[in-house]
Design a protein around this motif. Structure first.
Motif, short mmCIF file in Angstrom:
data_model
loop_
_atom_site.label_atom_id
_atom_site.label_comp_id
_atom_site.label_asym_id
_atom_site.label_seq_id
_atom_site.Cartn_x
_atom_site.Cartn_y
_atom_site.Cartn_z
N LEU A 14 0.59 -1.49 -0.28
CA LEU A 14 0.21 -0.06 0.57
C LEU A 14 0.87 1.03 -0.03
CD1 LEU A 14 -2.89 0.66 -0.01
CD2 LEU A 14 -3.11 0.59 2.72
N ALA A 15 1.76 0.87 0.67
CA ALA A 15 2.55 2.52 0.64
C ALA A 15 3.60 3.36 -0.86
CB ALA A 15 4.27 2.19 1.81
N ASN A 16 3.44 1.68 -1.71
CA ASN A 16 3.87 2.24 -2.93
C ASN A 16 2.98 2.24 -4.35
OD1 ASN A 16 6.90 1.91 -2.32
ND2 ASN A 16 6.58 -0.26 -1.71
N LEU A 17 1.78 2.77 -3.73
CA LEU A 17 0.31 2.43 -4.09
C LEU A 17 0.49 3.74 -4.20
CD1 LEU A 17 -1.74 -0.40 -3.71
CD2 LEU A 17 -0.09 0.31 -5.62
N PRO A 18 0.07 5.39 -5.42
CA PRO A 18 -0.17 6.26 -5.79
C PRO A 18 -1.56 6.73 -3.86
CG PRO A 18 -1.01 4.77 -7.77
CD PRO A 18 -1.26 4.07 -6.65
N ASP A 19 -1.36 7.77 -4.09
CA ASP A 19 -1.99 8.62 -2.50
C ASP A 19 -3.38 8.68 -3.20
OD1 ASP A 19 0.32 9.31 -1.54
OD2 ASP A 19 -0.04 11.25 -2.41
N GLY A 20 -4.41 8.28 -2.01
CA GLY A 20 -5.71 7.52 -2.43
C GLY A 20 -5.59 6.33 -2.31
N ALA A 21 -5.45 5.24 -2.48
CA ALA A 21 -5.37 3.81 -2.81
C ALA A 21 -6.12 3.30 -1.63
CB ALA A 21 -4.10 3.27 -2.80
N ILE A 22 -6.97 2.64 -1.90
CA ILE A 22 -7.67 1.85 -0.57
C ILE A 22 -6.81 0.71 -0.12
CG2 ILE A 22 -9.45 0.21 -0.26
CD1 ILE A 22 -10.45 2.16 -2.72
N GLY A 23 -7.23 0.28 1.52
CA GLY A 23 -6.55 -1.28 1.58
C GLY A 23 -7.48 -2.15 2.57
N LEU A 24 -7.98 -2.60 2.11
CA LEU A 24 -8.86 -3.70 2.75
C LEU A 24 -7.96 -4.55 3.24
CD1 LEU A 24 -11.74 -4.55 3.09
CD2 LEU A 24 -10.83 -6.42 0.78
N ASP A 25 -8.47 -4.95 4.96
CA ASP A 25 -7.85 -6.17 5.79
C ASP A 25 -8.97 -6.58 6.34
OD1 ASP A 25 -5.09 -7.10 5.68
OD2 ASP A 25 -6.23 -7.64 7.42
N ILE A 26 -8.77 -7.60 6.56
CA ILE A 26 -9.66 -8.52 7.67
C ILE A 26 -9.13 -7.90 8.67
CG2 ILE A 26 -8.56 -10.65 7.97
CD1 ILE A 26 -11.33 -12.25 7.84
N SER A 27 -8.66 -7.85 9.36
CA SER A 27 -7.29 -7.53 10.53
C SER A 27 -7.90 -6.35 10.86
CB SER A 27 -6.53 -7.98 10.57
OG SER A 27 -5.96 -7.55 11.75
N ARG A 28 -8.32 -5.65 12.43
CA ARG A 28 -8.93 -4.57 12.17
C ARG A 28 -7.29 -3.74 13.23
NH1 ARG A 28 -12.40 -0.61 14.22
NH2 ARG A 28 -14.26 -2.64 13.86
N ARG A 29 -6.59 -4.52 13.77
CA ARG A 29 -4.92 -3.77 13.87
C ARG A 29 -3.60 -4.02 13.10
NH1 ARG A 29 -2.55 -0.98 17.01
NH2 ARG A 29 -0.28 -1.72 17.80
N LEU A 63 -8.86 3.17 4.71
CA LEU A 63 -8.79 1.46 4.41
C LEU A 63 -10.30 1.32 5.10
CD1 LEU A 63 -6.06 2.62 6.85
CD2 LEU A 63 -5.99 1.98 4.99
N LEU A 64 -10.65 0.14 5.04
CA LEU A 64 -11.91 -0.35 4.66
C LEU A 64 -11.35 -2.33 5.45
CD1 LEU A 64 -13.22 -0.27 1.02
CD2 LEU A 64 -13.54 1.08 3.42
N GLN A 65 -12.09 -2.49 6.38
CA GLN A 65 -12.17 -3.16 7.49
C GLN A 65 -13.19 -4.71 6.43
OE1 GLN A 65 -12.62 -3.80 11.36
NE2 GLN A 65 -11.71 -6.32 11.23
N GLY A 66 -12.53 -5.60 5.89
CA GLY A 66 -13.50 -6.25 5.44
C GLY A 66 -13.02 -7.85 5.43
N ASP A 67 -13.94 -8.43 4.42
CA ASP A 67 -13.83 -10.28 3.50
C ASP A 67 -13.41 -10.01 2.34
OD1 ASP A 67 -13.68 -12.32 3.37
OD2 ASP A 67 -15.48 -13.31 4.57
N MET A 68 -12.40 -9.85 1.32
CA MET A 68 -12.32 -10.30 0.05
C MET A 68 -13.82 -11.05 -0.46
SD MET A 68 -8.66 -12.59 -0.40
CE MET A 68 -7.95 -11.91 1.64
#
Length: 201
Positions: free
Chosen positions: A59-74, A88-93
């Motif tokens: 994610l750090a190497n993607l353009p600004d405003g990219a969306i990160g999706l992960d199942i883990s809140r931590r 950032l979004l918490q969710g299931d792929m």
């Protein structure tokens, strides 16, 4: 083997997120694949990083405003510090909380094989659903067929599940991807990994 459901996977990722972030080297030739992906996208693309974790790897190497999706809140809490410019979004792929045809590209580094392999076709259909026609996917390919819960992995336990390389490629085609281009690179953990570039038809 006792199967882990997605709630168990989420709890384990919450428990090991910091250890994973400390041990995973964000450098390596697989990071360079992102440059190849971005080179074929239009200016200011919207990219979704599936399984973003703390964000340092992809994610750090993607353009600004990219969306990160992960199942883990931590994992996402760590990502807010690492990549404050990301959304950032918490969710299931398997059920991505985005509109149809809303992103230009998806990255999924070492992510899909934490979902039971019989559910992988759902994941790839979701990828195709949220990608615009002609959108690009960059994802890890499994080296073989496997189904295991690794005890002690990163200090916890984790599900690893995949149907094999050829079946994965077939599932991507069935989900609506073509122009599949595999690429083998060195993984920061010290072994070779195979990725695939694919285009949403």
């Amino acid at each position: 083997m006792r199967r882990m459901d997605q709630q168990a996977v989420r709890r384990e990722w919450d428990a090991i997120a910091e250890t994973y972030a400390q041990r995973r080297d964000p450098s390596g030739s697989d990071a360079a694949l992102l440059d190849d992906l971005l080179d074929v996208l239009d200016t200011d693309p919207l990219v979704l990083d599936v399984g973003c974790g703390d964000g340092a790897r992809t994610l750090a190497n993607l353009p600004d405003g990219a969306i990160g999706l992960d199942i883990s809140r931590r994992g996402l809490e760590l990502a807010t510090e690492t990549v404050p410019q990301a959304r950032l979004l918490q969710g299931d792929m398997r059920s991505i909380p985005l509109r149809d045809a809303s992103v230009d590209a998806i990255t999924a580094y070492h992510a899909v094989f934490h979902v039971p392999r019989e559910r992988h076709p759902e994941v790839y259909r979701e990828f195709a659903r949220v990608l615009k026609p002609g959108g690009r996917l960059l994802a890890t390919l499994p080296g073989g067929a496997f189904e295991t819960v690794r005890q002690g992995w990163m200090g916890g336990r984790m599900l690893f599940s995949a149907p094999g390389r050829d079946r994965t490629l077939a599932q991507l085609r069935d989900a609506g991807f073509d122009d599949l281009q595999p690429r083998v690179v060195d993984d920061p953990l010290g072994s070779a990994s195979e990725f695939v570039f694919a285009t949403r038809n």
